[in-house]
Design an enzyme around this catalytic site. Structure first.
Site, PDB file in Angstrom:
ATOM      1  N   ASN A 180       0.772  -1.251   0.000  1.00 43.32           N
ATOM      2  CA  ASN A 180       0.000   0.000   0.000  1.00 43.32           C
ATOM      3  C   ASN A 180       0.802   1.300   0.000  1.00 43.32           C
ATOM      4  O   ASN A 180       0.349   2.314   0.535  1.00 43.32           O
ATOM      5  CB  ASN A 180      -1.010  -0.014   1.170  1.00 43.32           C
ATOM      6  N   TYR A 182       3.673   2.154   1.442  1.00 44.43           N
ATOM      7  CA  TYR A 182       4.460   2.562   2.605  1.00 44.43           C
ATOM      8  C   TYR A 182       5.931   2.167   2.409  1.00 44.43           C
ATOM      9  O   TYR A 182       6.313   1.710   1.333  1.00 44.43           O
ATOM     10  CB  TYR A 182       3.817   2.002   3.886  1.00 44.43           C
ATOM     11  N   ASN A 237      -1.659   5.747  -2.422  1.00 41.76           N
ATOM     12  CA  ASN A 237      -0.454   6.460  -1.976  1.00 41.76           C
ATOM     13  C   ASN A 237       0.507   6.746  -3.126  1.00 41.76           C
ATOM     14  O   ASN A 237       1.725   6.822  -2.941  1.00 41.76           O
ATOM     15  CB  ASN A 237       0.255   5.728  -0.826  1.00 41.76           C
TER      16      ASN A 237
END
Ligand code: 8OZ
Length: 364
Positions: A180, A182, A237
């Site tokens: 995701n 990160y 993201n």
């Protein structure tokens, strides 16, 4: 008649005997108390969902540097460990099983959330499009500080300490968040990793930090208690890879020999629910338990299990609204609808007040 595998077929996960293959997916809910400490309310929320075969907690930052949103619970102070201990005790009292998700957001943060207002860190100095969620509201993302080679051992150390803390907090295992958009995902995908040292470029280099983190975490946990989450095509993201099928086939192949608890795969675009890659290629390269996520329903999950495409399935939104999802699935009962207004932040409303089937039946 050959017995068909279903969501209700028990499964062995490391040394744990899970009663079913229904997993509560990790979900950020921004309800930690002062000091980013898990509260009694959080303990109640997870305990309500203890009939899941496995609960994976919301991401828990391994350091203040690893935090990217308000009120997400950490796993780096003694108070946070004490708070999580209440959570694990409450889940275990109901015979549940719970892993903690270890999280470092990398560039998906903001100086106002960082120690001494520092820049968030990332593999390369590439600013994400969009805005960070801060205590002062939404603020534009900033260009992150590209980690020096000499700073990378410090990141691995954050995960090592957090893994020990997770043990002290009484968890059954840990999930390493490499999905995701990160930090660990920022290293895996070439849209965010432009490094020219041994942590960038070739796949062998981009996967290096994840492998080092797993190695550090395995100081506290046997690998059979360590899961890894990836999200090959999720653009959430502002992240992307030029060849996601090949990249994540490679990741699966190189995680396979480690005898991990499971590989947890967000199959598709998390927000849109679309799916383009061939996940069977990833599943076939990983010899352990394959846990699927992203838009599964009871019917889709059963079909995927029976086709041999998955071993376990995690459910997100359905678990927000249905603490007794296992019973509801077993009885093919109606499901409560989650309210997106209460997903992030707030109190018990939309968190611990979704009704159980038996409460609904008592009222009927
Ligand atoms: C939604 C909002 C905030 C965080 C993730 C931790 O996607 C998250 C997250 C999702 O893994």
């Amino acid at each position: 008649m050959s017995a068909q595998i279903s969501l209700f077929t028990p499964i062995k996960l490391g040394s744990l005997e899970l009663p079913n293959r229904i997993v509560m997916a990790p979900m950020t809910r921004n309800r930690a108390a002062e000091g980013d400490v898990p509260s009694d309310l959080i303990a109640e929320h997870y305990a309500q969902r203890a009939s899941a075969g496995l609960i994976i907690t919301e991401g828990s930052q391994v350091s203040q540097q690893g935090q990217g949103y308000p009120a997400t619970p950490g796993i780096y102070t003694p108070q946070q460990v004490t708070g999580w201990r209440k959570v694990t005790d409450a889940v275990h009292a109901k015979d549940g099983h719970i892993f903690i998700q270890l999280w470092h957001v990398g560039r998906i943060s903001h100086p106002s959330l960082q120690p001494e207002g520092a820049l968030p860190v990332a593999p390369s100095a590439i600013k994400p499009a969009g805005e960070a969620v801060t205590y002062q509201g939404m603020q534009p993302f900033v260009e992150p500080h590209a980690l020096e080679l000499s700073e990378i051992p410090g990141i691995v150390e954050q995960f090592r300490v957090a893994a020990h803390n997770a043990k002290a907090a009484g968890f059954d295992g840990v999930e390493i968040h490499a999905a995701n958009g990160y930090l660990l995902d920022q290293f895996l995908r070439d849209g965010t990793n432009h490094r020219d040292d041994e942590y960038g470029g070739a796949l062998e280099n981009r996967v290096r930090l994840l492998l080092e983190v797993i190695d550090a975490v395995s100081e506290a946990w046997e690998t059979a208690s360590i899961g890894v989450r990836i999200s090959p095509e999720n653009s959430f993201n502002d992240i992307h890879d030029s060849d996601p099928q090949n990249t994540f086939n490679y990741v699966a192949e190189h995680l396979s020999p480690l005898a991990l608890a499971y590989l947890h795969v967000v199959e598709g675009e998390m927000m849109q629910g679309t799916k383009k890659l061939d996940y069977r290629q990833i599943r076939d390269r990983f010899s352990g338990i394959y846990m699927a996520n992203c838009g599964y329903t009871l019917e889709k999950a059963q079909a995927a299990l029976q086709a041999g495409n998955v071993d376990m399935v995690s459910f997100g939104a359905l678990y927000i609204a249905n603490p007794d999802l296992v019973e509801r699935f077993a009885r093919k009962a109606p499901l409560n609808k989650p309210d997106p207004e209460t997903y992030y932040g707030g109190d018990a409303h939309g968190y611990t007040d979704y009704p159980f089937l038996e409460e609904e039946e008592a009222l009927a």
